[in-house]
Design a protein around this motif. Structure first.
Motif, PDB file in Angstrom:
ATOM      1  N   UNK A  17      48.492 -45.864  51.734  1.00 14.11           N
ATOM      2  CA  UNK A  17      47.525 -44.762  51.585  1.00 14.11           C
ATOM      3  C   UNK A  17      47.498 -43.863  52.814  1.00 14.11           C
ATOM      4  N   UNK A  18      47.584 -44.440  54.002  1.00 11.79           N
ATOM      5  CA  UNK A  18      47.544 -43.641  55.232  1.00 11.79           C
ATOM      6  C   UNK A  18      48.737 -42.693  55.314  1.00 11.79           C
ATOM      7  N   UNK A  19      49.924 -43.177  54.938  1.00  8.04           N
ATOM      8  CA  UNK A  19      51.122 -42.312  54.923  1.00  8.04           C
ATOM      9  C   UNK A  19      50.965 -41.215  53.876  1.00  8.04           C
ATOM     10  N   UNK A  32      47.393 -40.402  43.684  1.00  4.49           N
ATOM     11  CA  UNK A  32      48.696 -41.068  43.647  1.00  4.49           C
ATOM     12  C   UNK A  32      48.507 -42.585  43.579  1.00  4.49           C
ATOM     13  N   UNK A  33      47.624 -43.129  44.397  1.00  2.00           N
ATOM     14  CA  UNK A  33      47.370 -44.570  44.388  1.00  2.00           C
ATOM     15  C   UNK A  33      46.871 -45.037  43.015  1.00  2.00           C
ATOM     16  N   UNK A  39      50.735 -47.542  36.643  1.00  4.44           N
ATOM     17  CA  UNK A  39      52.109 -47.943  36.337  1.00  4.44           C
ATOM     18  C   UNK A  39      52.261 -49.456  36.386  1.00  4.44           C
ATOM     19  N   UNK A  40      51.743 -50.054  37.442  1.00  2.00           N
ATOM     20  CA  UNK A  40      51.857 -51.502  37.621  1.00  2.00           C
ATOM     21  C   UNK A  40      51.098 -52.250  36.521  1.00  2.00           C
ATOM     22  N   UNK A  73      54.161 -33.822  40.833  1.00  2.00           N
ATOM     23  CA  UNK A  73      54.741 -34.619  39.762  1.00  2.00           C
ATOM     24  C   UNK A  73      55.380 -35.850  40.368  1.00  2.00           C
ATOM     25  N   UNK A  74      55.054 -37.009  39.827  1.00  2.00           N
ATOM     26  CA  UNK A  74      55.668 -38.264  40.210  1.00  2.00           C
ATOM     27  C   UNK A  74      56.765 -38.537  39.189  1.00  2.00           C
TER      28      UNK A  74
END
Length: 108
Positions: A17-19, A32-33, A39-40, A73-74
């Motif tokens: 998360x920091x990055x 994003x997280x 997804x997982x 977009x991921x």
């Protein structure tokens, strides 16, 4: 699902998360997280596609992207050694491994 990443830098942004906050901003990093967690949590890629039909973009028969509200977009494809296929493209109902191949800004 099981995840893999095209690059170490992409893995770092998606898993830390920091990055992600430093690279994308706090709001985008949180979103994003959440999408990575989605997804997982899904058993197959088609389950994800069914859960978020408005957010999934078909880039081509073998690649999809999840649109994030933060303007990103991921991008992903099958992470299987031998991609399950159906007709001319990926059989997303049999995809249980995803490879994250990009995180790109969307030009609307």
């Amino acid at each position: 699902m099981e995840l893999s990443f095209a690059t170490a830098a992409l893995r770092s942004i998606c898993e830390k998360r920091q990055k992600a906050s430093a690279a994308l901003g706090k709001v985008a990093a949180i979103e994003l997280a959440a999408r990575i967690a989605d997804l997982v949590a899904c058993e197959t890629a088609s389950e994800l596609i069914d859960l978020f039909p408005e957010d999934i973009v078909a880039l081509n028969p073998r690649e999809r992207a999840i649109r994030l509200r933060a303007g990103l977009e991921l991008r992903f494809c099958s992470g299987h050694v031998k991609t399950p296929t159906s007709g001319a493209g990926t059989d997303w109902s049999r995809v249980t491994r995803i490879k994250i191949i990009g995180l790109e800004t969307v030009d609307d």
